[in-house]
Design a protein around this motif. Structure first.
Motif, mmCIF file in Angstrom:
data_model
loop_
_atom_site.group_PDB
_atom_site.id
_atom_site.type_symbol
_atom_site.label_atom_id
_atom_site.label_comp_id
_atom_site.label_asym_id
_atom_site.label_seq_id
_atom_site.Cartn_x
_atom_site.Cartn_y
_atom_site.Cartn_z
ATOM 1 N N ALA A 165 -48.441 1.649 22.185
ATOM 2 C CA ALA A 165 -49.480 0.940 21.456
ATOM 3 C C ALA A 165 -50.065 1.817 20.371
ATOM 4 C CB ALA A 165 -50.562 0.468 22.417
ATOM 5 N N GLY A 166 -50.602 1.180 19.338
ATOM 6 C CA GLY A 166 -51.275 1.910 18.268
ATOM 7 C C GLY A 166 -50.386 2.335 17.149
ATOM 8 N N LEU A 167 -49.080 2.005 17.168
ATOM 9 C CA LEU A 167 -48.173 2.389 16.104
ATOM 10 C C LEU A 167 -48.265 1.367 14.974
ATOM 11 C CD1 LEU A 167 -44.972 3.408 18.130
ATOM 12 C CD2 LEU A 167 -46.788 4.892 17.250
ATOM 13 N N ASP A 168 -48.217 1.893 13.707
ATOM 14 C CA ASP A 168 -48.192 0.971 12.573
ATOM 15 C C ASP A 168 -46.749 0.565 12.316
ATOM 16 O OD1 ASP A 168 -47.065 3.207 11.512
ATOM 17 O OD2 ASP A 168 -48.697 3.636 10.105
ATOM 18 N N ASP A 169 -46.517 -0.190 11.234
ATOM 19 C CA ASP A 169 -45.182 -0.719 10.964
ATOM 20 C C ASP A 169 -44.165 0.400 10.721
ATOM 21 O OD1 ASP A 169 -46.302 -3.217 11.183
ATOM 22 O OD2 ASP A 169 -46.458 -3.585 9.016
ATOM 23 N N ALA A 170 -44.521 1.408 9.913
ATOM 24 C CA ALA A 170 -43.574 2.499 9.619
ATOM 25 C C ALA A 170 -43.285 3.319 10.861
ATOM 26 C CB ALA A 170 -44.146 3.391 8.514
ATOM 27 N N GLU A 171 -44.337 3.614 11.673
ATOM 28 C CA GLU A 171 -44.128 4.394 12.892
ATOM 29 C C GLU A 171 -43.274 3.597 13.899
ATOM 30 O OE1 GLU A 171 -48.094 5.101 14.018
ATOM 31 O OE2 GLU A 171 -48.349 6.862 12.718
ATOM 32 N N THR A 172 -43.483 2.271 13.930
ATOM 33 C CA THR A 172 -42.673 1.439 14.840
ATOM 34 C C THR A 172 -41.211 1.460 14.414
ATOM 35 O OG1 THR A 172 -44.584 -0.009 15.239
ATOM 36 C CG2 THR A 172 -42.417 -0.856 15.824
ATOM 37 N N ALA A 173 -40.964 1.435 13.099
ATOM 38 C CA ALA A 173 -39.588 1.478 12.614
ATOM 39 C C ALA A 173 -38.929 2.806 12.964
ATOM 40 C CB ALA A 173 -39.567 1.235 11.107
ATOM 41 N N VAL A 174 -39.684 3.925 12.828
ATOM 42 C CA VAL A 174 -39.126 5.232 13.183
ATOM 43 C C VAL A 174 -38.841 5.291 14.679
ATOM 44 C CG1 VAL A 174 -39.590 7.725 13.251
ATOM 45 C CG2 VAL A 174 -40.215 6.370 11.223
ATOM 46 N N TRP A 175 -39.746 4.712 15.488
ATOM 47 C CA TRP A 175 -39.559 4.716 16.957
ATOM 48 C C TRP A 175 -38.302 3.936 17.327
ATOM 49 C CZ3 TRP A 175 -39.487 0.953 20.762
ATOM 50 C CH2 TRP A 175 -39.583 1.421 22.069
ATOM 51 N N ILE A 176 -38.045 2.835 16.604
ATOM 52 C CA ILE A 176 -36.830 2.035 16.873
ATOM 53 C C ILE A 176 -35.586 2.834 16.501
ATOM 54 C CG2 ILE A 176 -35.561 -0.038 16.207
ATOM 55 C CD1 ILE A 176 -38.232 -1.457 15.899
ATOM 56 N N ASP A 177 -35.687 3.645 15.401
ATOM 57 C CA ASP A 177 -34.521 4.432 14.978
ATOM 58 C C ASP A 177 -34.063 5.389 16.071
ATOM 59 O OD1 ASP A 177 -34.532 3.137 12.563
ATOM 60 O OD2 ASP A 177 -35.648 4.722 11.496
ATOM 61 N N LYS A 178 -35.027 5.885 16.889
ATOM 62 C CA LYS A 178 -34.679 6.844 17.937
ATOM 63 C C LYS A 178 -33.793 6.230 19.016
ATOM 64 C CE LYS A 178 -38.958 9.498 17.309
ATOM 65 N NZ LYS A 178 -40.217 9.979 17.960
ATOM 66 N N HIS A 179 -33.825 4.897 19.145
ATOM 67 C CA HIS A 179 -33.023 4.238 20.190
ATOM 68 C C HIS A 179 -31.659 3.784 19.690
ATOM 69 C CE1 HIS A 179 -37.163 3.993 21.711
ATOM 70 N NE2 HIS A 179 -36.628 3.824 22.954
ATOM 71 N N LEU A 180 -31.388 4.042 18.405
ATOM 72 C CA LEU A 180 -30.108 3.594 17.861
ATOM 73 C C LEU A 180 -29.022 4.621 18.098
ATOM 74 C CD1 LEU A 180 -31.267 2.150 14.401
ATOM 75 C CD2 LEU A 180 -30.738 0.893 16.503
ATOM 76 N N GLY A 220 -25.762 6.689 16.717
ATOM 77 C CA GLY A 220 -25.459 7.312 15.435
ATOM 78 C C GLY A 220 -24.305 6.632 14.723
ATOM 79 N N GLY A 221 -24.218 6.845 13.421
ATOM 80 C CA GLY A 221 -23.114 6.312 12.646
ATOM 81 C C GLY A 221 -23.413 5.018 11.942
ATOM 82 N N GLY A 222 -24.620 4.469 12.046
ATOM 83 C CA GLY A 222 -24.947 3.205 11.393
ATOM 84 C C GLY A 222 -26.228 3.328 10.596
ATOM 85 N N ASP A 223 -26.574 2.228 9.920
ATOM 86 C CA ASP A 223 -27.811 2.196 9.159
ATOM 87 C C ASP A 223 -29.002 2.243 10.098
ATOM 88 O OD1 ASP A 223 -26.481 2.037 6.748
ATOM 89 O OD2 ASP A 223 -26.356 -0.164 6.807
ATOM 90 N N LEU A 224 -30.051 2.932 9.662
ATOM 91 C CA LEU A 224 -31.287 2.981 10.438
ATOM 92 C C LEU A 224 -32.108 1.727 10.213
ATOM 93 C CD1 LEU A 224 -32.321 6.698 9.780
ATOM 94 C CD2 LEU A 224 -31.126 5.749 11.777
ATOM 95 N N PHE A 225 -32.876 1.405 11.231
ATOM 96 C CA PHE A 225 -33.717 0.219 11.128
ATOM 97 C C PHE A 225 -34.751 0.392 10.019
ATOM 98 C CE2 PHE A 225 -37.339 -2.415 12.132
ATOM 99 C CZ PHE A 225 -36.789 -3.636 12.476
ATOM 100 N N SER A 226 -35.325 1.581 9.901
ATOM 101 C CA SER A 226 -36.370 1.820 8.914
ATOM 102 C C SER A 226 -35.839 1.683 7.496
ATOM 103 C CB SER A 226 -36.970 3.214 9.121
ATOM 104 O OG SER A 226 -35.950 4.203 9.036
ATOM 105 N N SER A 227 -34.618 2.170 7.237
ATOM 106 C CA SER A 227 -34.050 2.061 5.897
ATOM 107 C C SER A 227 -33.741 0.614 5.545
ATOM 108 C CB SER A 227 -32.811 2.933 5.791
ATOM 109 O OG SER A 227 -31.814 2.478 6.699
ATOM 110 N N LEU A 228 -33.237 -0.139 6.523
ATOM 111 C CA LEU A 228 -32.962 -1.563 6.278
ATOM 112 C C LEU A 228 -34.246 -2.338 6.043
ATOM 113 C CD1 LEU A 228 -30.144 -2.256 8.915
ATOM 114 C CD2 LEU A 228 -29.867 -2.082 6.431
ATOM 115 N N ALA A 229 -35.326 -1.957 6.783
ATOM 116 C CA ALA A 229 -36.596 -2.644 6.616
ATOM 117 C C ALA A 229 -37.188 -2.400 5.231
ATOM 118 C CB ALA A 229 -37.572 -2.194 7.695
#
Length: 412
Positions: free
Chosen positions: A356-371, A373-382
């Motif tokens: 809780a408490g994450l903004d949109d950019a921090e949420t996108a970075v947090w999602i990137d950690k679960h991806l 490797g070898g593909g586009d990051l969620f934050s870059s696509l967003a």
């Protein structure tokens, strides 16, 4: 259970229905054809006083005798308006007690004043069930004077019809060089008038056979001289044949033409009759063929009848498709980029229990950690999706975001 048994248990037999429909159509057409052409096709042997009747008041006997003698005899079932100079028959009219003067005038005028013999009616007859010996015969008859109004005054003038009580007798007659014996019946019927010339006189005055002025128009007041009743004896038949032959010779006629239109056996003018006679029979056959072809086309259609669908189908997919179609028609596809990124980010964060408490950019970075490797990051696509320049770039980045969601959440 066989297919035939199933069809019999759960519906009508198609062959039976086709047979019923075909019989109904044929019967309907035949009914209207008989109504239209019945008077012309009828044998006419109904016991009346006309040339088709074999009963006592009819004239089938004199017609048959004239034909056997080689005379030209015709039965007219319609008003003949054509006159041929080389052939001019004696028109024999046999009106009934119900005949009107305009009907007789029409026949006389249609013949362009050719020779004509009017045989007045005398008998009112009927057939009593169980007492009539043969079909077409009569069992009861009584004399009845015809109304004077049946004779058009323009052709006959003022006349009077009488029935003089008398006994049956023989009267010598001479007409057109023919000497013969007229067999007058009892209660003989006569006619008199200022414009009538007596050819055969009656016993009590008046004329049994008369000529109208100097025209070839004749009146036989008593039909018993030539009808089938006269043919009950040989002498009566000879007298009747001689009388008809004498009148035809006196009028210089080439044959005999017995009219039956006054007795209800003519071809009346009607649209129904025209549909079954040339040249309109061709149109009737064409319409009948068109109806049969339409019936065949309806019977032999390919597959079941198509049912109209709903204008707007009932389902979530239909709702989504309609909404997408509205956006496409408005050309506002690129305006939904931010909303699409937000919906994907929110869905992934909620399902993976992001802190809780994450903004949109921090949420996108947090999602990137679960991806992986070898593909586009969620934050870059967003960041890139809202900056798409055309629909092709938008669809490619949106599909990539959808694939990330599908890999992380294991759904479609």
């Amino acid at each position: 259970m066989s297919d035939a048994a199933a069809a019999n248990d759960h519906g009508f037999n198609p062959r039976l229905i086709v047979g019923v429909v075909a019989i109904g159509v044929i019967a309907f057409i035949a009914l209207w054809a008989l109504i239209a052409l019945g008077p012309q096709l009828s044998s006419g042997n109904d016991g009346g006083g006309h040339a088709l009747s074999k009963a006592a008041p009819g004239y089938a006997g004199i017609v048959d005798l004239a034909e056997r003698a080689g005379a030209e005899v015709e039965l007219r079932r319609r008003v003949e308006t054509t006159r041929y100079e080389e052939y001019e028959p004696l028109l024999v009219l046999t009106p009934t007690h119900r005949t009107r003067a305009p009907e007789i005038a029409e026949l006389l005028d249609a013949g362009r004043r050719g020779p004509a013999l009017i045989v007045l009616p005398k008998w009112q007859t009927m057939a009593v069930p169980g007492q009539t010996q043969k079909p077409g015969w009569v069992s009861v008859g009584f004399p009845a004077r015809p109304p004077v109004a049946m004779l058009p005054p323009a052709h006959f003038g003022k006349v009077a019809i009488e029935a003089a009580p008398s006994k049956a007798q023989q009267v010598p007659a001479r007409l057109a060089g023919h000497s013969f014996t007229a067999w007058l019946p009892g209660n003989v019927q006569t006619i008199s008038g200022d414009n009538l010339e007596t050819l055969i006189a009656g016993p009590g005055g008046g004329a049994v056979l008369a000529q109208v002025g100097d025209r070839d128009l004749y009146i036989l007041a008593d039909p018993d001289l030539i009808n089938n009743l006269a043919f009950a004896s040989r002498d009566g038949a000879v007298g009747g044949a001689m009388l008809i032959d004498a009148v035809a010779d006196y009028a210089d006629a080439d044959g005999l033409a017995f009219d039956v239109t006054l007795n209800g056996f003519g071809g009346q003018r009607s649209l129904l009759r025209f549909a079954f006679v040339p040249p309109f029979i061709g149109i009737t056959l064409c319409l009948l063929a068109a109806g049969l072809l339409a019936l065949w086309q309806a019977w032999m259609r390919f597959g079941p009848a198509l049912k109209p669908g709903r204008a707007i189908p009932v389902s979530k997919a239909a709702l989504i498709a309609n909404s997408a179609d509205l956006i496409r028609q408005a050309r506002r596809e690129l305006d939904g980029a931010d909303a699409y990124v937000k919906s994907q980010r929110t869905a992934i964060a909620r399902r993976l229990h992001a802190p809780a408490g994450l903004d949109d950019a921090e949420t996108a970075v947090w999602i990137d950690k679960h991806l992986r490797g070898g593909g586009d990051l969620f934050s870059s696509l967003a960041r890139r999706l809202p900056l798409a320049r055309n629909t092709h770039e938008f669809v490619a980045d949106a599909q990539a975001l959808h694939d990330i969601r599908k890999d992380l959440l294991r759904d479609s």
